[in-house]
Each structure stands twice: as structure tokens, then as C-alpha cells.
Design a protein around this motif. Sequence first.
Motif, PDB file in Angstrom:
ATOM      1  N   THR A 276     -18.188   6.213 -10.178  1.00 28.39           N
ATOM      2  CA  THR A 276     -18.371   5.338 -11.313  1.00 28.39           C
ATOM      3  C   THR A 276     -17.835   4.850 -11.872  1.00 28.39           C
ATOM      4  O   THR A 276     -18.247   4.080 -12.276  1.00 28.39           O
ATOM      5  CB  THR A 276     -18.552   7.206 -11.957  1.00 28.39           C
ATOM      6  N   GLU A 277     -16.734   5.307 -11.397  1.00 32.90           N
ATOM      7  CA  GLU A 277     -15.341   4.033 -12.262  1.00 32.90           C
ATOM      8  C   GLU A 277     -15.774   2.699 -12.621  1.00 32.90           C
ATOM      9  O   GLU A 277     -15.997   2.224 -12.815  1.00 32.90           O
ATOM     10  CB  GLU A 277     -14.235   4.670 -12.522  1.00 32.90           C
ATOM     11  N   ALA A 278     -15.920   2.752 -10.411  1.00 37.63           N
ATOM     12  CA  ALA A 278     -16.451   1.083  -9.989  1.00 37.63           C
ATOM     13  C   ALA A 278     -17.283   0.970 -10.733  1.00 37.63           C
ATOM     14  O   ALA A 278     -17.327  -0.572 -11.028  1.00 37.63           O
ATOM     15  CB  ALA A 278     -15.809   1.190  -8.992  1.00 37.63           C
ATOM     16  N   ILE A 279     -18.231   1.531 -10.297  1.00 37.64           N
ATOM     17  CA  ILE A 279     -19.170   1.050 -10.781  1.00 37.64           C
ATOM     18  C   ILE A 279     -19.940   0.603 -12.365  1.00 37.64           C
ATOM     19  O   ILE A 279     -20.136  -0.768 -12.727  1.00 37.64           O
ATOM     20  CB  ILE A 279     -20.477   1.841 -10.498  1.00 37.64           C
TER      21      ILE A 279
ATOM     22  N   PRO B  18     -21.246  11.828 -11.934  1.00 42.96           N
ATOM     23  CA  PRO B  18     -22.148  11.487 -11.521  1.00 42.96           C
ATOM     24  C   PRO B  18     -22.187   9.495 -11.812  1.00 42.96           C
ATOM     25  O   PRO B  18     -21.240  10.019 -13.454  1.00 42.96           O
ATOM     26  CB  PRO B  18     -23.470  12.154 -11.664  1.00 42.96           C
ATOM     27  N   VAL B  19     -23.077   8.912 -12.099  1.00 43.54           N
ATOM     28  CA  VAL B  19     -23.123   7.545 -12.054  1.00 43.54           C
ATOM     29  C   VAL B  19     -24.818   7.515 -12.750  1.00 43.54           C
ATOM     30  O   VAL B  19     -25.079   7.747 -12.012  1.00 43.54           O
ATOM     31  CB  VAL B  19     -22.997   6.415 -11.358  1.00 43.54           C
TER      32      VAL B  19
ATOM     33  N   ALA C 114     -25.629  -2.952 -11.567  1.00 45.14           N
ATOM     34  CA  ALA C 114     -24.342  -3.448 -10.684  1.00 45.14           C
ATOM     35  C   ALA C 114     -24.771  -3.860  -9.291  1.00 45.14           C
ATOM     36  O   ALA C 114     -24.383  -5.374  -8.420  1.00 45.14           O
ATOM     37  CB  ALA C 114     -23.401  -2.031 -10.256  1.00 45.14           C
ATOM     38  N   CYS C 115     -25.322  -3.684  -9.278  1.00 46.17           N
ATOM     39  CA  CYS C 115     -26.443  -4.253  -8.177  1.00 46.17           C
ATOM     40  C   CYS C 115     -26.952  -5.352  -8.435  1.00 46.17           C
ATOM     41  O   CYS C 115     -27.055  -6.574  -7.625  1.00 46.17           O
ATOM     42  CB  CYS C 115     -28.124  -3.468  -7.604  1.00 46.17           C
TER      43      CYS C 115
ATOM     44  N   ASP D 170     -22.123  -3.626 -17.428  1.00 48.59           N
ATOM     45  CA  ASP D 170     -21.905  -3.631 -19.440  1.00 48.59           C
ATOM     46  C   ASP D 170     -22.400  -2.639 -20.443  1.00 48.59           C
ATOM     47  O   ASP D 170     -22.926  -2.805 -21.444  1.00 48.59           O
ATOM     48  CB  ASP D 170     -22.432  -4.934 -19.914  1.00 48.59           C
ATOM     49  N   GLN D 171     -22.605  -1.397 -18.686  1.00 49.65           N
ATOM     50  CA  GLN D 171     -22.950  -0.800 -19.893  1.00 49.65           C
ATOM     51  C   GLN D 171     -22.457  -0.031 -21.220  1.00 49.65           C
ATOM     52  O   GLN D 171     -21.044   0.388 -20.104  1.00 49.65           O
ATOM     53  CB  GLN D 171     -23.795   1.160 -18.809  1.00 49.65           C
TER      54      GLN D 171
END
Length: 124
Positions: free
Chosen positions: A81-84, A53-54, A62-63, A89-90
Motif C-alpha cells: 500500500t505505501e509504495a502504491i 489494503p489499498v 499507479a497503473c 497523487d491520491q
Amino acid sequence: QADLIYGGDSFGLFPPRVTYEYGSGIEQLLSLGLIKVIADITPGLIKVALRPPVSVDSVASACAAAALGKEAANGKVLDGTEAINGATDQPDATGLSEAFEWTKDNTIKFYNWAKEKIEESKKD
């Protein structure tokens, strides 16, 4: 495109949601290399269930990055998740590590408490 977004401080069914602490632990667990390999070779719903999950914070970042035209997210479909997380910078999820650390610390505290109680009972 996230499979499951987690965050907040309560569990719910409608809409489905899990807490930040729980989701962070599951994200860290399902992001382990072996789990990712298994997810890649399994079919259908099993594959979806094994995707991490993200965090809602990562999705929001990301938005915002896309809206502000930042290169990491601008005009891209962030799939998973990986791309988001990569577009933000989370910090990395640490819920699983924190759970292990909490367990270790409290096991040591319990051991010391029990040892003290045993010693006290021997004196009586």
C-alpha cells in the motif's frame, strides 16, 4: 503488489471486496506505526492480515502512472500500500478519522436530544 484492494459501494465474497468507506478505515488503522511494527515482526498469515489494503483508485492511478512513464511508477514493482500510494497523487485514507468524527458528532446530537427530552419530561 497489493494484499487487498478495496473500493466500490458493496461487500462481496466472490471476488472478495469491501466498500470504500470500510476499506479506507482499515487502511488508516493498519497504517498506524504500532500496527506496522507488529506486522513486521509477526509470521506468515498474521503478517498478511495486518498489512493495510489499498484503494482501487490508488491502484488505477499507479497503473496509469506506469503506463504513462511517470518516474514514480515506471519500471518499478510497487510492493504494498505505501509504495502504491507513494506513486500516486491520491489522498491519504481518512475512513477511521471520519468514523470517529461521525461518532463524536452523533453522540453530541444524541446527548442534546436526550437532555431536551429529560427537560420536557420534568415539565410534565
